[in-house]
Scaffold this active site. Structure first.
Site, mmCIF file in Angstrom:
data_model
loop_
_atom_site.group_PDB
_atom_site.id
_atom_site.type_symbol
_atom_site.label_atom_id
_atom_site.label_comp_id
_atom_site.label_asym_id
_atom_site.label_seq_id
_atom_site.Cartn_x
_atom_site.Cartn_y
_atom_site.Cartn_z
ATOM 1 N N SER A 144 0.860 -1.192 0.000
ATOM 2 C CA SER A 144 0.000 0.000 0.000
ATOM 3 C C SER A 144 0.891 1.236 0.000
ATOM 4 O O SER A 144 2.082 1.169 0.353
ATOM 5 C CB SER A 144 -0.869 -0.005 1.264
ATOM 6 O OG SER A 144 -1.512 1.230 1.468
ATOM 7 N N TYR A 157 -2.540 -1.018 10.949
ATOM 8 C CA TYR A 157 -2.658 -1.262 9.510
ATOM 9 C C TYR A 157 -1.424 -0.764 8.764
ATOM 10 O O TYR A 157 -0.851 -1.494 7.946
ATOM 11 C CB TYR A 157 -3.903 -0.581 8.951
ATOM 12 C CG TYR A 157 -3.991 -0.697 7.452
ATOM 13 C CD1 TYR A 157 -4.370 -1.897 6.850
ATOM 14 C CD2 TYR A 157 -3.665 0.379 6.623
ATOM 15 C CE1 TYR A 157 -4.424 -2.021 5.472
ATOM 16 C CE2 TYR A 157 -3.719 0.262 5.248
ATOM 17 C CZ TYR A 157 -4.094 -0.940 4.677
ATOM 18 O OH TYR A 157 -4.129 -1.057 3.307
#
Length: 264
Positions: A144, A157
């Site tokens: 990501s 996360y």
């Protein structure tokens, strides 16, 4: 190894929707059989049906919760029973949660680590030896834009995605010259089922960001993997952001991220 009918096989986790489904469609359209893994049986069967009706490639759905401790062993056993041995692994399964770490449910955050980190690494380590022995194939790990920075407001996360990028780059270096490719794909915001699950829809950074579609991410990620790229950052704005945050002092970066991770 091919599947039972002689076709190369890609194993895709988190394949019941979003980027996982997009990768499954992209890879099947490129002439590979696909094994699809997710918890949602109805959605998994839907994706398998779409692939079967739009390509000449078979899709093998496998219903499994990869967050469970023995999930990798159970998945490999399920593949073996069907005579399937993946040439390619797309590690896409994962989820996030928005909020201060001390205010979010502890068990959910640990489950996030189990899925985003442990399951991803376990599957990679289980399948890579056969790929290296064959001298072909490889892994696409879904990282990501969050991989490049700390994430107050989504601390666990962001940390899991930093692991994915670091792990992928290290494996890529270790496997250089073997014929096996490891690629980390690092998209920015992509509208999928991830946002409702995580609470991202109300976050400033997501609401204001330029977004990319799941099919575009899959197309660019798959193309980068086939080209042997170590890292793929889809989209010019995402690439520019990744480069910028890598040089910004942490004393400036952390409060900026904290501000943009708040809900409007």
């Amino acid at each position: 190894m091919p599947d039972a009918e002689g076709r190369t096989l890609a194993l895709i986790t988190g394949a019941s929707g979003g980027i996982g489904e997009a990768f499954a469609r992209e890879i099947a359209a490129d002439g590979h059989a696909v094994a699809l893994v997710a918890r949602d049986e109805d959605q998994l069967n839907r994706v398998a049906g779409v692939i079967a009706s739009t390509t000449d490639m078979p899709a093998y759905p496998i219903v499994l919760d990869l967050a469970e401790p023995d999930a990798a062993d159970r998945l490999i056993a399920a593949l073996t029973r069907r005579g399937l041995d993946p040439d390619i692994l797309v590690n896409n399964a994962g989820f996030g949660l928005v909020g201060p770490a001390l205010e979010l449910d502890r068990s959910e955050q640990v489950a996030m680590i189990d899925l985003n980190v442990r399951a991803l690494a376990d599957l990679a380590l289980a399948l890579l030896p056969a790929m290296r022995e064959r001298g072909t194939g490889g892994i696409v790990n879904m990282a990501s834009l969050a991989s490049f920075m700390p994430g107050p407001g989504m601390a666990v996360y962001y940390a899991t995605k930093a692991f994915v990028l670091s792990f992928s780059e290290a494996l890529s270096s270790e496997l250089a010259g073997t014929g096996v490719t490891v690629t980390a794909v690092c998209p920015g915001p992509v509208p999928t089922g991830f946002q409702p699950r995580s609470g991202m829809e109300e976050v400033r950074a997501y609401r204001r960001a330029r977004k990319m579609s799941a099919p575009d991410v899959a197309r660019l990620g798959w193309a980068g993997f086939k080209q042997g790229k170590r890292t793929v950052i889809p989209g010019l704005s995402t690439y520019a952001t990744a480069q910028f945050v890598s040089i910004l002092p942490r004393g400036l970066l952390l409060p900026a991220i904290k501000f943009f991770q708040r809900k409007d």
